[in-house]
Design a protein around this motif. Structure first.
Motif, PDB file in Angstrom:
ATOM      1  N   GLU A   1      -2.045   1.001 -12.543  1.00 19.19           N
ATOM      2  CA  GLU A   1      -2.893   2.178 -12.358  1.00 19.19           C
ATOM      3  C   GLU A   1      -2.104   3.313 -11.699  1.00 19.19           C
ATOM      4  O   GLU A   1      -2.181   4.470 -12.124  1.00 19.19           O
ATOM      5  CB  GLU A   1      -4.105   1.805 -11.496  1.00 19.19           C
ATOM      6  CG  GLU A   1      -5.106   2.930 -11.317  1.00 19.19           C
ATOM      7  CD  GLU A   1      -5.751   3.384 -12.611  1.00 19.19           C
ATOM      8  OE1 GLU A   1      -6.096   4.568 -12.714  1.00 19.19           O
ATOM      9  OE2 GLU A   1      -5.891   2.553 -13.538  1.00 19.19           O
ATOM     10  N   ALA A   2      -1.324   2.969 -10.665  1.00 22.63           N
ATOM     11  CA  ALA A   2      -0.534   3.987  -9.981  1.00 22.63           C
ATOM     12  C   ALA A   2       0.555   4.561 -10.880  1.00 22.63           C
ATOM     13  O   ALA A   2       0.853   5.764 -10.839  1.00 22.63           O
ATOM     14  CB  ALA A   2       0.092   3.395  -8.714  1.00 22.63           C
ATOM     15  N   ALA A   3       1.149   3.717 -11.722  1.00 20.54           N
ATOM     16  CA  ALA A   3       2.297   4.130 -12.527  1.00 20.54           C
ATOM     17  C   ALA A   3       1.931   5.038 -13.697  1.00 20.54           C
ATOM     18  O   ALA A   3       2.828   5.577 -14.353  1.00 20.54           O
ATOM     19  CB  ALA A   3       3.052   2.899 -13.029  1.00 20.54           C
ATOM     20  N   TRP A   4       0.646   5.238 -13.980  1.00 17.41           N
ATOM     21  CA  TRP A   4       0.287   6.251 -14.973  1.00 17.41           C
ATOM     22  C   TRP A   4       0.778   7.618 -14.526  1.00 17.41           C
ATOM     23  O   TRP A   4       1.045   8.511 -15.345  1.00 17.41           O
ATOM     24  CB  TRP A   4      -1.222   6.280 -15.201  1.00 17.41           C
ATOM     25  CG  TRP A   4      -1.710   5.213 -16.139  1.00 17.41           C
ATOM     26  CD1 TRP A   4      -2.439   4.123 -15.807  1.00 17.41           C
ATOM     27  CD2 TRP A   4      -1.497   5.149 -17.555  1.00 17.41           C
ATOM     28  NE1 TRP A   4      -2.701   3.360 -16.934  1.00 17.41           N
ATOM     29  CE2 TRP A   4      -2.128   3.975 -18.017  1.00 17.41           C
ATOM     30  CE3 TRP A   4      -0.822   5.957 -18.471  1.00 17.41           C
ATOM     31  CZ2 TRP A   4      -2.117   3.593 -19.354  1.00 17.41           C
ATOM     32  CZ3 TRP A   4      -0.813   5.578 -19.813  1.00 17.41           C
ATOM     33  CH2 TRP A   4      -1.441   4.413 -20.251  1.00 17.41           C
ATOM     34  N   ALA A   5       0.923   7.811 -13.212  1.00 16.67           N
ATOM     35  CA  ALA A   5       1.408   9.087 -12.688  1.00 16.67           C
ATOM     36  C   ALA A   5       2.859   9.350 -13.082  1.00 16.67           C
ATOM     37  O   ALA A   5       3.333  10.489 -13.000  1.00 16.67           O
ATOM     38  CB  ALA A   5       1.279   9.109 -11.164  1.00 16.67           C
TER      39      ALA A   5
ATOM     40  N   VAL B   1       9.304   3.763  -9.391  1.00 15.07           N
ATOM     41  CA  VAL B   1       9.156   2.485  -8.694  1.00 15.07           C
ATOM     42  C   VAL B   1      10.439   2.062  -7.965  1.00 15.07           C
ATOM     43  O   VAL B   1      10.365   1.641  -6.803  1.00 15.07           O
ATOM     44  CB  VAL B   1       8.688   1.381  -9.671  1.00 15.07           C
ATOM     45  CG1 VAL B   1       8.607   0.030  -8.957  1.00 15.07           C
ATOM     46  CG2 VAL B   1       7.318   1.734 -10.257  1.00 15.07           C
ATOM     47  N   PRO B   2      11.632   2.179  -8.571  1.00 21.31           N
ATOM     48  CA  PRO B   2      12.839   1.784  -7.817  1.00 21.31           C
ATOM     49  C   PRO B   2      13.017   2.587  -6.533  1.00 21.31           C
ATOM     50  O   PRO B   2      13.383   2.036  -5.497  1.00 21.31           O
ATOM     51  CB  PRO B   2      13.977   2.048  -8.808  1.00 21.31           C
ATOM     52  CG  PRO B   2      13.332   1.951 -10.157  1.00 21.31           C
ATOM     53  CD  PRO B   2      11.967   2.533  -9.972  1.00 21.31           C
TER      54      PRO B   2
ATOM     55  N   THR C   1       0.835  -1.203   0.000  1.00 18.67           N
ATOM     56  CA  THR C   1       0.000   0.000   0.000  1.00 18.67           C
ATOM     57  C   THR C   1       0.870   1.253   0.000  1.00 18.67           C
ATOM     58  O   THR C   1       0.608   2.209  -0.751  1.00 18.67           O
ATOM     59  CB  THR C   1      -0.934  -0.004   1.214  1.00 18.67           C
ATOM     60  OG1 THR C   1      -1.802  -1.137   1.140  1.00 18.67           O
ATOM     61  CG2 THR C   1      -1.780   1.257   1.259  1.00 18.67           C
ATOM     62  N   GLN C   2       1.909   1.254   0.819  1.00 17.40           N
ATOM     63  CA  GLN C   2       2.809   2.398   0.874  1.00 17.40           C
ATOM     64  C   GLN C   2       3.482   2.631  -0.473  1.00 17.40           C
ATOM     65  O   GLN C   2       3.599   3.771  -0.937  1.00 17.40           O
ATOM     66  CB  GLN C   2       3.874   2.177   1.959  1.00 17.40           C
ATOM     67  CG  GLN C   2       3.331   2.198   3.379  1.00 17.40           C
ATOM     68  CD  GLN C   2       4.378   1.795   4.403  1.00 17.40           C
ATOM     69  OE1 GLN C   2       5.456   1.327   4.047  1.00 17.40           O
ATOM     70  NE2 GLN C   2       4.074   1.981   5.676  1.00 17.40           N
ATOM     71  N   LEU C   3       3.929   1.557  -1.115  1.00 16.40           N
ATOM     72  CA  LEU C   3       4.595   1.685  -2.409  1.00 16.40           C
ATOM     73  C   LEU C   3       3.649   2.242  -3.464  1.00 16.40           C
ATOM     74  O   LEU C   3       4.013   3.152  -4.226  1.00 16.40           O
ATOM     75  CB  LEU C   3       5.138   0.324  -2.853  1.00 16.40           C
ATOM     76  CG  LEU C   3       5.860   0.341  -4.205  1.00 16.40           C
ATOM     77  CD1 LEU C   3       7.189  -0.394  -4.120  1.00 16.40           C
ATOM     78  CD2 LEU C   3       5.009  -0.273  -5.309  1.00 16.40           C
ATOM     79  N   LEU C   4       2.426   1.746  -3.507  1.00 18.48           N
ATOM     80  CA  LEU C   4       1.459   2.229  -4.493  1.00 18.48           C
ATOM     81  C   LEU C   4       1.142   3.702  -4.270  1.00 18.48           C
ATOM     82  O   LEU C   4       0.992   4.470  -5.227  1.00 18.48           O
ATOM     83  CB  LEU C   4       0.184   1.387  -4.431  1.00 18.48           C
ATOM     84  CG  LEU C   4       0.332  -0.077  -4.862  1.00 18.48           C
ATOM     85  CD1 LEU C   4      -0.939  -0.851  -4.561  1.00 18.48           C
ATOM     86  CD2 LEU C   4       0.676  -0.182  -6.347  1.00 18.48           C
ATOM     87  N   ASP C   5       1.046   4.115  -3.010  1.00 14.05           N
ATOM     88  CA  ASP C   5       0.801   5.528  -2.708  1.00 14.05           C
ATOM     89  C   ASP C   5       1.954   6.395  -3.204  1.00 14.05           C
ATOM     90  O   ASP C   5       1.736   7.477  -3.770  1.00 14.05           O
ATOM     91  CB  ASP C   5       0.613   5.728  -1.200  1.00 14.05           C
ATOM     92  CG  ASP C   5      -0.716   5.166  -0.696  1.00 14.05           C
ATOM     93  OD1 ASP C   5      -1.596   4.902  -1.537  1.00 14.05           O
ATOM     94  OD2 ASP C   5      -0.848   4.978   0.531  1.00 14.05           O
ATOM     95  N   LEU C   6       3.183   5.933  -2.993  1.00  7.19           N
ATOM     96  CA  LEU C   6       4.349   6.696  -3.438  1.00  7.19           C
ATOM     97  C   LEU C   6       4.391   6.809  -4.958  1.00  7.19           C
ATOM     98  O   LEU C   6       4.656   7.886  -5.501  1.00  7.19           O
ATOM     99  CB  LEU C   6       5.633   6.037  -2.926  1.00  7.19           C
ATOM    100  CG  LEU C   6       5.917   6.169  -1.427  1.00  7.19           C
ATOM    101  CD1 LEU C   6       7.063   5.245  -1.012  1.00  7.19           C
ATOM    102  CD2 LEU C   6       6.261   7.619  -1.078  1.00  7.19           C
ATOM    103  N   VAL C   7       4.138   5.700  -5.651  1.00  3.15           N
ATOM    104  CA  VAL C   7       4.158   5.722  -7.112  1.00  3.15           C
ATOM    105  C   VAL C   7       3.072   6.660  -7.638  1.00  3.15           C
ATOM    106  O   VAL C   7       3.285   7.406  -8.604  1.00  3.15           O
ATOM    107  CB  VAL C   7       3.990   4.299  -7.678  1.00  3.15           C
ATOM    108  CG1 VAL C   7       3.867   4.331  -9.203  1.00  3.15           C
ATOM    109  CG2 VAL C   7       5.181   3.424  -7.278  1.00  3.15           C
TER     110      VAL C   7
ATOM    111  N   VAL D   1      12.013  -2.787   0.202  1.00  5.80           N
ATOM    112  CA  VAL D   1      12.024  -3.992  -0.635  1.00  5.80           C
ATOM    113  C   VAL D   1      12.862  -3.710  -1.874  1.00  5.80           C
ATOM    114  O   VAL D   1      13.269  -2.572  -2.125  1.00  5.80           O
ATOM    115  CB  VAL D   1      10.591  -4.420  -1.039  1.00  5.80           C
ATOM    116  CG1 VAL D   1       9.775  -4.783   0.183  1.00  5.80           C
ATOM    117  CG2 VAL D   1       9.891  -3.332  -1.853  1.00  5.80           C
ATOM    118  N   THR D   2      13.103  -4.748  -2.658  1.00  8.47           N
ATOM    119  CA  THR D   2      13.869  -4.590  -3.895  1.00  8.47           C
ATOM    120  C   THR D   2      12.919  -4.447  -5.074  1.00  8.47           C
ATOM    121  O   THR D   2      11.751  -4.851  -5.013  1.00  8.47           O
ATOM    122  CB  THR D   2      14.781  -5.795  -4.142  1.00  8.47           C
ATOM    123  OG1 THR D   2      13.961  -6.961  -4.402  1.00  8.47           O
ATOM    124  CG2 THR D   2      15.662  -6.090  -2.924  1.00  8.47           C
ATOM    125  N   ILE D   3      13.444  -3.912  -6.162  1.00  9.34           N
ATOM    126  CA  ILE D   3      12.638  -3.784  -7.375  1.00  9.34           C
ATOM    127  C   ILE D   3      12.243  -5.169  -7.889  1.00  9.34           C
ATOM    128  O   ILE D   3      11.160  -5.365  -8.459  1.00  9.34           O
ATOM    129  CB  ILE D   3      13.417  -2.991  -8.456  1.00  9.34           C
ATOM    130  CG1 ILE D   3      12.510  -2.636  -9.629  1.00  9.34           C
ATOM    131  CG2 ILE D   3      14.641  -3.738  -8.910  1.00  9.34           C
ATOM    132  CD1 ILE D   3      11.443  -1.632  -9.284  1.00  9.34           C
TER     133      ILE D   3
END
Length: 233
Positions: free
Chosen positions: A172-176, A142-143, A130-136, A151-153
């Motif tokens: 969905e998050a990475a469209w940002a 992502v890295p 959840t934290q990673l998706l919020d950041l992205v 965590v690792t990529i």
């Protein structure tokens, strides 16, 4: 279905080095050693694969099988004549003692996959995801997002290969992260993915969802063309 085989190493043979010769082992401890369910080890007892146990009373009533460490080491060093009895033993147990029929092989694969995914869940928890998706979603690459949550990529994209819900959320998050914008003609193209470091309008390589999807498709085409090139050579 029951299939007989010649003498095989005892299931304990691979674990003999972990046995404390001065210890005393209950049935549940033997099961933990073999990474099997206690019911499977109970079946081994009934089938004569773990002889010489003593029955000791349990604190809450009833009795339990126990073996000394020295007994288990002796048992581990004795080959056994295995009968693959699929009515008495689980497929996972029979795989461990040598059966490679389709049912036992399939059960082993499922058990291995379940263990790997349980370890993956511990290493990359729901909270971290959840934290990673919020950041992205906040335009953190992502890295860098992976590094921030610990965590690792490889763990991020590795999970996305088998967790469809996470993969969809990541896309969905990475469209940002889209450098050009989803409506730009160069989005989801080689030019967008590679970027342009020089010229009048330099821009970095894009790792937004559209351009990553282009890269995935291009990689699939390259792999598909490889056998043809090898054949021509």
């Amino acid at each position: 279905m029951t299939v007989s085989r010649n003498a095989q190493p005892h299931p304990l043979a691979l674990y003999a080095s972990r046995i404390d010769p001065e210890g005393v082992y209950t049935l549940r401890q033997v099961a933990a050693l073999l990474e099997l369910a206690p019911t499977s080890v109970s079946g081994m007892v009934n089938h004569g694969w773990l002889p010489g146990s003593r029955m000791r009373p349990l604190a809450r009533g009833g009795r339990q099988h126990t073996w000394t460490g020295k007994q288990l080491i002796r048992i581990a060093n004795r080959p056994i004549r295995v009968t693959y009895d699929h009515e008495r033993f689980s497929a996972s147990t029979l795989y461990r003692v040598g059966c490679r029929c389709p049912a036992c092989t399939r059960a082993h694969s499922q058990d291995s996959q379940a263990r790997r995914r349980a370890l993956a869940e511990e290493a990359f928890t729901a909270e971290q995801r959840t934290q990673l998706l919020d950041l992205v979603s906040e335009e953190v690459p992502v890295p860098e997002a992976a590094k921030r949550v610990g965590v690792t990529i490889g763990q991020v994209y590795g999970r996305a290969t088998w967790d469809a819900a996470f993969a969809e959320s990541l896309d969905e998050a990475a469209w940002a992260l889209c450098v050009l914008g989803a409506d730009d003609p160069k989005c989801s193209t080689a030019a967008g993915y590679r970027g342009c470091e020089s010229g009048t309008s330099p821009r970095p390589p894009c790792r937004g969802t559209g351009c990553r999807e282009w890269r995935r498709g291009a990689s699939q085409q390259e792999r598909g063309a490889l056998p043809e090139l090898v054949g021509q050579g």
